[in-house]
Design a protein around this motif. Sequence first.
Motif, mmCIF file in Angstrom:
data_model
loop_
_atom_site.group_PDB
_atom_site.id
_atom_site.type_symbol
_atom_site.label_atom_id
_atom_site.label_comp_id
_atom_site.label_asym_id
_atom_site.label_seq_id
_atom_site.Cartn_x
_atom_site.Cartn_y
_atom_site.Cartn_z
ATOM 1 N N THR A 1 4.818 63.142 -79.387
ATOM 2 C CA THR A 1 5.129 62.063 -80.422
ATOM 3 C C THR A 1 6.805 61.739 -80.499
ATOM 4 N N GLN A 2 7.603 63.039 -80.018
ATOM 5 C CA GLN A 2 9.044 62.878 -80.567
ATOM 6 C C GLN A 2 9.879 63.007 -79.259
ATOM 7 N N TYR A 3 9.461 62.592 -78.024
ATOM 8 C CA TYR A 3 10.148 62.894 -77.262
ATOM 9 C C TYR A 3 11.611 62.165 -77.182
ATOM 10 N N GLY B 1 18.298 67.922 -78.271
ATOM 11 C CA GLY B 1 17.153 68.229 -79.198
ATOM 12 C C GLY B 1 16.211 68.994 -78.360
ATOM 13 N N ARG B 2 15.493 68.255 -77.292
ATOM 14 C CA ARG B 2 14.746 68.872 -76.510
ATOM 15 C C ARG B 2 15.035 70.183 -75.630
ATOM 16 N N LEU C 1 14.123 63.051 -80.134
ATOM 17 C CA LEU C 1 14.730 64.222 -80.088
ATOM 18 C C LEU C 1 16.014 64.157 -79.419
ATOM 19 N N GLY D 1 2.227 73.065 -80.233
ATOM 20 C CA GLY D 1 3.287 72.443 -80.899
ATOM 21 C C GLY D 1 4.216 71.872 -79.963
ATOM 22 N N ILE D 2 4.584 72.546 -78.595
ATOM 23 C CA ILE D 2 5.726 71.792 -77.703
ATOM 24 C C ILE D 2 4.864 70.408 -77.229
ATOM 25 N N ILE E 1 15.452 73.030 -78.214
ATOM 26 C CA ILE E 1 13.890 73.613 -78.804
ATOM 27 C C ILE E 1 13.458 74.326 -77.672
ATOM 28 N N PHE F 1 2.530 68.627 -78.426
ATOM 29 C CA PHE F 1 2.772 67.570 -79.633
ATOM 30 C C PHE F 1 3.957 67.182 -79.736
ATOM 31 N N LEU F 2 5.023 67.725 -79.768
ATOM 32 C CA LEU F 2 6.446 67.482 -79.846
ATOM 33 C C LEU F 2 6.790 66.572 -78.501
ATOM 34 N N VAL F 3 6.448 66.803 -77.546
ATOM 35 C CA VAL F 3 6.763 65.949 -76.548
ATOM 36 C C VAL F 3 6.018 64.834 -76.483
#
Length: 353
Positions: A68-70, A77-78, A73, A61-62, A81, A64-66
């Motif tokens: 796609t949504q770096y 936000g980064r 966020l 999950g981390i 999380i 994918f987050l980095v």
Amino acid sequence: MALQEDLNRWVAAGLLAADQASRIRAYEMARTDTAPAERRGLEITATEVVAYLGAIVVLVGIGFLVATQYQPLGSVGRDLILGLVAAAALACGFFMDGRSERPAARRARAAGFFLGSLAVFALVTQVLVDARLLTRVAGDSYYSYDNVGGDVMAGAAAASLLAGALLWRTRTGLLAFAFASLVFTGIGGFEAWQFVATPDPLAGEAPYLLAAALLVAASEVVVRRSPGAWAAEILRFLAVLVPLVSALTFSTFGGEKMELLAGVLALAALGAALPRRSGGYVIAGGLGLFIVVMEVGFRHFAQTLGYPVVLIASGLLLLAIAIAMVRVLPRLRRGGRGSQLSGDRVDLGQEHG
């Protein structure tokens, strides 16, 4: 419980008297180091599976987050999380009482500590990158891009201190792998931070050798506190193999002496295997020697008649390593205080803290 079922069946068949069965049951329950207990230590439980799956899912999950949504966020936000993940993972480890749990549950506890160490590394590194405290910006002498090697170095140093403390507490294989990985990640960050176009091979290799010495020392501490623990063998394996590979990498800058150094590291590991009764040294030395022979052969003899000779020599070397492992590893199993990498008695979650 398998023992109780067996005793009931033997009493029913007239093979044991009821009082004999009771004495056997009391004796087995009183023992603290029995073969059934060792087998139970190797069983996979639902708690362990859930903990491993949770750690894997969080890591994915981390990632994918980095990926796609770096940017969306933002830094707050980064950091939030990553901070929540680190706190939750470490809490998971600390709230599992390792003194009273079975080995499988202790391995589940180690999964929380493992994830927490990686999350702390990511958090500290991200905070430093956002603050640009150690970042070398594009336009400096050697850089056409922002160099965050210093941030990675500092983040890995902080996380390796945490992982080292948790390794001292648990002596588990997962924490040994996390500690070694973070130490070498910090070395890699340091190398990138002070990058020069044509590095001196020995100067570049020196930090990896210092890190290897640290891991070897840590493995000796683990062995003294927990003879037979996998953590010591993981530390020894990585202490040999990573510097060996880095030496061969630096040898591409024209340093043929680094090829010799890699071979010396492999032979030194094999030489240390018997006195230290270490399966980690045996495997790292054998695998490292094979890598050295293949790398040197491909580099110097790929276009000559020596190429097939190198392949034949490599195959013979593998056979020799297999013979050595067959002859040596049983001795390691029979060794007193030494680690037993190849035996059934190894407990990945062994801990006494």
